[in-house]
Write an enzyme that holds these catalytic residues in place. Structure first.
Site, PDB file in Angstrom:
ATOM      1  N   ASP A  81       0.958  -1.623   0.030  1.00  0.00           N
ATOM      2  CA  ASP A  81       0.002   0.753  -0.306  1.00  0.00           C
ATOM      3  C   ASP A  81       1.263   0.799  -0.162  1.00  0.00           C
ATOM      4  OD1 ASP A  81      -2.050   2.013   0.449  1.00  0.00           O
ATOM      5  OD2 ASP A  81      -2.242   1.162   2.645  1.00  0.00           O
ATOM      6  N   HIS A  82       0.494   2.388  -1.211  1.00  0.00           N
ATOM      7  CA  HIS A  82       1.591   3.344  -1.606  1.00  0.00           C
ATOM      8  C   HIS A  82       3.046   3.427  -0.985  1.00  0.00           C
ATOM      9  CE1 HIS A  82      -1.645   6.494  -0.088  1.00  0.00           C
ATOM     10  NE2 HIS A  82      -2.982   6.041  -0.071  1.00  0.00           N
ATOM     11  N   GLY A 175      -7.328   8.042   7.481  1.00  0.00           N
ATOM     12  CA  GLY A 175      -7.110   8.935   8.875  1.00  0.00           C
ATOM     13  C   GLY A 175      -8.979   8.666   9.733  1.00  0.00           C
ATOM     14  N   GLY A 204     -11.366   4.534   3.061  1.00  0.00           N
ATOM     15  CA  GLY A 204     -13.030   3.901   3.413  1.00  0.00           C
ATOM     16  C   GLY A 204     -13.482   4.491   4.616  1.00  0.00           C
ATOM     17  N   THR A 227      -7.190   2.810   9.214  1.00  0.00           N
ATOM     18  CA  THR A 227      -7.728   3.339  10.777  1.00  0.00           C
ATOM     19  C   THR A 227      -8.158   2.183  11.022  1.00  0.00           C
ATOM     20  OG1 THR A 227      -7.387   5.169   9.755  1.00  0.00           O
ATOM     21  CG2 THR A 227      -8.529   5.530  11.804  1.00  0.00           C
TER      22      THR A 227
HETATM   23 ZN   LIG Z   1      -4.500   5.178   1.343  1.00  0.00          ZN
END
Ligand SMILES: [Zn+2]
Length: 273
Positions: A81-82, A175, A204, A227
């Site tokens: 991710d990222h 976040g 999301g 999160t």
């Molecule tokens: Zn992201």
């Protein structure tokens, strides 16, 4: 069952739903997501943040994810991710990721295309498919940008990079939100029609259910939950009787909280069969 990023998102496109991507950190989060997938029959994506690939964590948690994927009857992918750069992407290949994200969204469009194209080229040699990001999905604490991803930029980005998935800026952020975000549903529908890659919604956690469902209907095929995975595990930890000392017993309820959270999102996205 191990699936590549593109293959698992193709299932969502065919079925008209979004595949949930859960950020995992340790054994308990992997187990919770795995149990949710088994219980619902849904395809799921395990993903880990780029910074975990800069530490020892990804090296030790990746084998747990691989073991989970191999023992599952349902399709599962393992995603970076990222991805911040080439070192993280290379480690993801080594640790068995079936998809990688390269996030050069802070760069100019030309530079973003060049960096993403290079990663797609490397990844294709490894049989791995790639998510790019166009339009910056910022932090919720800094407010949500209304500078949405443009359709013509997205079409050019996907055509020139070969990315199979595209994270877009359509009204979400990472976040905790100060107030519920409002998604740009019309733009999502235009982006879905205007280019070939599967659309990804970041941030999301905290988006109201009706907006998530409307976003899926408009063409979102992957939704990231980070999160709220943390929150569900931590809520579980706080709920356990502190006199329980054996760690396997102590972690049962937190693991179950992650499972219940994942089941609720799987159902919300329509990924259960
Ligand atoms: Zn992201």
């Amino acid at each position: 069952m191990r699936y590549g990023l593109k293959e698992i998102l193709d299932i969502g496109e065919q079925g008209g739903f979004a595949v949930p991507a859960f950020n995992v950190y340790n054994l308990e989060t992997v187990l919770g997501v795995m149990q949710a997938a088994e219980e619902t029959g849904a395809p799921v994506i395990f993903q880990m943040y780029s910074r975990l690939f800069d530490s020892e964590i990804a090296r030790f948690v990746s084998p747990i994810i691989m073991e989970a994927m191999d023992s599952m009857k349902t399709p599962a992918a393992f995603h970076l991710d990222h991805g911040a750069g080439i070192p993280e992407v290379l480690r993801a290949f080594r640790y068995g990721a079936t998809g990688v994200m390269i996030d050069a969204s802070k760069e100019t469009l030309d530079k973003n295309i060049a960096v993403t194209r290079e990663v797609v080229k490397m990844a294709s040699e490894m049989g791995v498919t790639v998510e790019g990001e166009l339009g910056e999905v910022g932090k919720a604490s800094e407010g949500v940008s209304t500078d949405y991803t443009k359709v013509e930029d997205a079409a050019r980005f996907v055509e020139e990079t070969g990315a199979c998935a595209l994270a877009v800026a359509v009204g979400t952020a990472h976040g905790h939100y100060k107030q519920a975000p409002v998604l740009a549903l019309q733009r999502i529908a235009e982006l879905h029609q205007g280019q070939k890659a599967h659309l990804v919604l970041h941030g999301g956690s905290g988006v109201p259910d009706d907006q998530i469902q409307a976003a899926v209907k408009a063409g979102i095929r992957k939704i990231n939950f980070g999160t709220d995975v943390c929150c569900s595990l931590l809520d579980g930890i706080r709920a356990v009787d502190p006199s329980v000392l054996a760690l396997d017993l102590f972690m049962k309820e937190p693991t179950n909280r992650v499972k219940e959270f994942a089941v609720s999102k799987i159902k919300l996205l329509g990924a259960d069969k």
